[in-house]
Design an enzyme around this catalytic site. Structure first.
Site, PDB file in Angstrom:
ATOM      1  N   ARG A 122       0.850  -1.199   0.000  1.00  8.03           N
ATOM      2  CA  ARG A 122       0.000   0.000   0.000  1.00  8.03           C
ATOM      3  C   ARG A 122       0.884   1.247   0.000  1.00  8.03           C
ATOM      4  O   ARG A 122       0.631   2.208  -0.718  1.00  8.03           O
ATOM      5  CB  ARG A 122      -0.947   0.009   1.218  1.00  8.03           C
ATOM      6  CG  ARG A 122      -1.637   1.354   1.406  1.00  8.03           C
ATOM      7  CD  ARG A 122      -2.892   1.320   2.285  1.00  8.03           C
ATOM      8  NE  ARG A 122      -2.850   0.399   3.391  1.00  8.03           N
ATOM      9  CZ  ARG A 122      -2.156   0.574   4.530  1.00  8.03           C
ATOM     10  NH1 ARG A 122      -1.411   1.659   4.716  1.00  8.03           N
ATOM     11  NH2 ARG A 122      -2.181  -0.334   5.483  1.00  8.03           N
ATOM     12  N   ASP A 156      -7.878  19.486 -13.793  1.00  5.63           N
ATOM     13  CA  ASP A 156      -8.184  18.129 -14.250  1.00  5.63           C
ATOM     14  C   ASP A 156      -7.843  18.085 -15.739  1.00  5.63           C
ATOM     15  O   ASP A 156      -8.524  18.690 -16.568  1.00  5.63           O
ATOM     16  CB  ASP A 156      -9.670  17.826 -14.009  1.00  5.63           C
ATOM     17  CG  ASP A 156     -10.049  16.398 -14.392  1.00  5.63           C
ATOM     18  OD1 ASP A 156      -9.390  15.832 -15.285  1.00  5.63           O
ATOM     19  OD2 ASP A 156     -11.016  15.870 -13.817  1.00  5.63           O
ATOM     20  N   TYR A 197     -16.927  17.461 -14.500  1.00  8.64           N
ATOM     21  CA  TYR A 197     -17.410  16.085 -14.618  1.00  8.64           C
ATOM     22  C   TYR A 197     -18.416  15.855 -13.480  1.00  8.64           C
ATOM     23  O   TYR A 197     -18.148  16.223 -12.322  1.00  8.64           O
ATOM     24  CB  TYR A 197     -16.222  15.129 -14.520  1.00  8.64           C
ATOM     25  CG  TYR A 197     -16.614  13.701 -14.285  1.00  8.64           C
ATOM     26  CD1 TYR A 197     -17.385  13.025 -15.227  1.00  8.64           C
ATOM     27  CD2 TYR A 197     -16.247  13.030 -13.136  1.00  8.64           C
ATOM     28  CE1 TYR A 197     -17.783  11.716 -15.016  1.00  8.64           C
ATOM     29  CE2 TYR A 197     -16.631  11.714 -12.920  1.00  8.64           C
ATOM     30  CZ  TYR A 197     -17.404  11.069 -13.862  1.00  8.64           C
ATOM     31  OH  TYR A 197     -17.793   9.781 -13.652  1.00  8.64           O
ATOM     32  N   LYS A 253      -8.928   7.130 -18.863  1.00  9.90           N
ATOM     33  CA  LYS A 253      -9.235   7.698 -20.177  1.00  9.90           C
ATOM     34  C   LYS A 253      -8.013   7.609 -21.102  1.00  9.90           C
ATOM     35  O   LYS A 253      -7.545   6.531 -21.372  1.00  9.90           O
ATOM     36  CB  LYS A 253      -9.756   9.122 -19.977  1.00  9.90           C
ATOM     37  CG  LYS A 253     -10.849   9.228 -18.903  1.00  9.90           C
ATOM     38  CD  LYS A 253     -12.045   8.386 -19.248  1.00  9.90           C
ATOM     39  CE  LYS A 253     -13.250   8.465 -18.348  1.00  9.90           C
ATOM     40  NZ  LYS A 253     -13.156   8.447 -16.929  1.00  9.90           N
TER      41      LYS A 253
HETATM   42  C1  PLP Z   1     -12.808  14.840 -16.583  1.00  5.60           C
HETATM   43  C2  PLP Z   1     -12.960  13.673 -15.661  1.00  5.60           C
HETATM   44  N1  PLP Z   1     -12.380  13.722 -14.451  1.00  5.60           N
HETATM   45  C3  PLP Z   1     -12.492  12.701 -13.576  1.00  5.60           C
HETATM   46  C4  PLP Z   1     -13.216  11.574 -13.889  1.00  5.60           C
HETATM   47  C5  PLP Z   1     -13.351  10.460 -12.887  1.00  5.60           C
HETATM   48  O1  PLP Z   1     -12.480   9.421 -13.194  1.00  5.60           O
HETATM   49  P1  PLP Z   1     -12.750   7.880 -12.837  1.00  5.60           P
HETATM   50  O2  PLP Z   1     -13.955   7.446 -13.596  1.00  5.60           O
HETATM   51  O3  PLP Z   1     -11.476   7.216 -13.264  1.00  5.60           O
HETATM   52  O4  PLP Z   1     -12.962   7.807 -11.366  1.00  5.60           O
HETATM   53  C6  PLP Z   1     -13.820  11.473 -15.145  1.00  5.60           C
HETATM   54  C7  PLP Z   1     -14.592  10.273 -15.485  1.00  5.60           C
HETATM   55  O5  PLP Z   1     -15.294  10.224 -16.473  1.00  5.60           O
HETATM   56  C8  PLP Z   1     -13.686  12.552 -16.048  1.00  5.60           C
HETATM   57  O6  PLP Z   1     -14.272  12.527 -17.254  1.00  5.60           O
END
Ligand code: PLP
Length: 379
Positions: free
Chosen positions: A46, A170, A98, A195
Site C-alpha cells: 500500500r 483536471d 465532470y 481515459k
Molecule cells: C474529466 C474527468 N475527471 C475525472 C473523472 C473520474 O475518473 P474515474 O472514472 O477514473 O474515477 C472522469 C470520469 O469520467 C472525467 O471525465
C-alpha cells in the site's frame, strides 16, 4: 528527451533482476526485509510498489512535474487531493465539472465541512468574485465536459496565486500530450487515467501530479493513510498505454477534427462543440494553450427524441460512459455522466436533452462518419 521517448522510457529501465524490457507486475503485498530497518526501498505494497512507482515516475515526467501519485480511480485521486484541506476550507470549482466531481464535492465532502462555490472559470471575473478569505484551491477542468469550454490556465494561476490559492487542473481530456498545466503555472494536475493515459478501456485509475514538495509529502502520507492506491496490474496497464499516448493522441486529434467538420456541415446538427473549429468561441485561446484539440466533441440534435434516435441507430460507435479509448464511444450527458447534476444547472451550462457527446476513437475516420451519417439520417 522528446515526449514520446520519455513516455516509452522514463521509469521503465530494464528490470535489474532479469533484464526484462517491460516493468514487471510486482503482484505482491509485502517485501522481505533483511533485518530490522534494512530493506530494498519497499516494505508494504500500500505504501509503495515498484510497478506503481514506475508509473508515478513516468507520469510526473510527462506532465513536467516532480511528484506523481497513482490512485484507484480518477475520483480517488480528486478525493485525495481534497483531503489536503481541512474543515472550514473553501474551494472554487468550475461550474461545469465532470458530474462525479460535482457529486463528490456536493454530496460527500460538504458534509465534512469543506465549502464549495461554483463559477464559470472561462470568465475570470466570476472566479475572482467567488474567492473568499478561506479559499485554498481553485479546481478547474479545461476543456470542460461535454461542452468544451476553455479556461485560460496561466491567467487562472495568476489570479489564484495573488490570493495564495492553489490551482488544480483536471487534465483528463487533453492528456499531457496536448496540454501541460504545470508549465502554465498550475500547481496540481489530476487525471482519470481510465481515459487517454490508459487509452484501451481496460482499467480504472487516477493520478495527482505536482511540484511542491510540502504538498507532495502530505499527499504521499494521505495516499498511504487512506489507501486508495492503484494496484500493480492496473499500474502496468497504464504504463503500457502511455507508451503509445503520442501516436494515439495525434490520431484522436485528426479524427476529432474531421468528425467535427462533418457534423458542422450536417443539416440535422444545430451546433458542434469542438475547440478545434474556428466557430468555437475560445478557439484562439485553445490554440494558445493546447498543442492539439483531441478527440472529444459534443453536438446538439435539438431534442431528447432526436438524441435517442441517433444513439439507438449507431452501429460502430458504442453507446457507453467513459472516453479516451481507441474505440469511438457515444453518450448522452444529460442522462449519463451528468445525471447527478440538477436539471436547472444542466440547462444553465448548456447540457440540453438533445446534446450528444462523442469520444472519437482511432478507427478509420470514414467508418466513423459513415456510421454517424446513417444514424443522423434517421432523425
Ligand atoms: C474529466 C474527468 N475527471 C475525472 C473523472 C473520474 O475518473 P474515474 O472514472 O477514473 O474515477 C472522469 C470520469 O469520467 C472525467 O471525465
Amino acid at each position: 528527451m522528446g515526449f514520446s521517448t520519455d513516455a516509452i522510457h522514463i521509469g521503465q529501465e530494464p528490470d535489474p533482476a532479469t533484464g526484462a524490457i517491460i516493468v514487471p507486475i510486482y503482484q505482491t503485498s509485502t517485501f522481505v526485509q533483511e533485518e530490522i530497518g534494512k530493506h530494498k526501498g519497499y516494505e508494504y505494497a500500500r505504501t509503495s510498489n515498484p510497478t506503481r512507482a514506475a508509473l508515478e515516475k513516468n507520469l510526473a515526467a510527462l506532465e513536467g512535474g516532480r511528484h506523481a501519485f497513482a490512485f484507484a480511480s480518477g475520483m480517488a485521486a480528486i478525493n485525495a487531493l481534497m483531503t489536503l484541506l481541512k474543515a472550514g476550507d473553501h474551494v472554487v470549482a468550475g461550474h461545469n465539472l465532470y458530474g462525479g466531481s460535482f457529486r463528490l464535492f456536493d454530496k460527500v465532502l460538504k458534509d465534512f465541512g469543506l465549502e464549495f462555490s461554483y463559477a464559470n472559470t472561462g470568465r475570470l471575473e466570476e472566479v475572482a468574485s467567488a474567492f473568499r478569505p478561506n479559499t485554498r484551491i481553485l479546481f478547474i477542468e479545461t476543456p470542460t465536459n461535454p461542452v468544451m469550454e476553455i479556461t485560460d490556465i496561466a491567467a487562472a494561476a495568476k489570479l489564484a496565486h495573488e490570493r495564495k490559492v492553489f490551482l488544480a487542473v483536471d487534465n483528463t481530456f487533453m492528456s499531457p500530450y496536448f496540454q501541460r498545466p504545470l508549465e502554465l503555472a498550475a500547481d496540481i494536475v489530476v487525471h482519470s487515467t481510465t481515459k487517454y493515459l490508459n487509452g484501451h478501456s481496460d482499467g480504472v485509475g487516477g493520478a495527482v501530479i505536482l511540484n511542491d514538495s510540502g504538498l507532495a509529502d502530505r499527499l504521499k502520507f494521505l495516499q498511504n493513510a487512506a489507501g486508495a492506491i492503484l494496484g500493480p496490474f492496473d499500474s502496468w496497464l497504464v504504463l503500457r498505454g502511455v507508451k503509445t499516448l503520442a501516436v494515439r493522441m495525434e490520431r484522436h486529434d485528426s479524427n476529432g477534427l474531421t468528425v467535427a467538420r462533418y457534423l458542422e456541415g450536417h443539416s440535422k446538427v444545430r451546433k458542434v462543440f469542438y475547440p478545434g473549429l474556428p466557430s468555437h468561441p475560445q478557439h484562439d485561446l485553445a490554440r494558445r494553450q493546447m498543442t492539439g484539440f483531441g478527440g472529444m466533441l459534443a453536438f446538439e440534435t435539438g431534442s431528447l427524441e432526436n438524441a435517442r434516435i441517433v444513439l439507438k441507430s449507431v452501429r460502430l460507435c458504442s453507446l457507453a460512459e467513459s472516453l479516451g479509448g481507441v474505440e469511438t464511444l457515444i453518450s448522452h450527458p444529460a442522462t449519463m455522466a451528468h445525471a447527478s447534476v440538477p436539471s436547472e444547472d444542466r440547462q444553465r451550462i448548456g447540457i440540453t436533452d438533445g446534446l450528444v457527446r462523442i469520444s472519437v476513437g482511432i478507427e478509420d475516420v470514414g467508418d466513423i462518419i459513415a456510421d454517424l451519417d446513417q444514424a443522423l439520417a434517421k432523425i
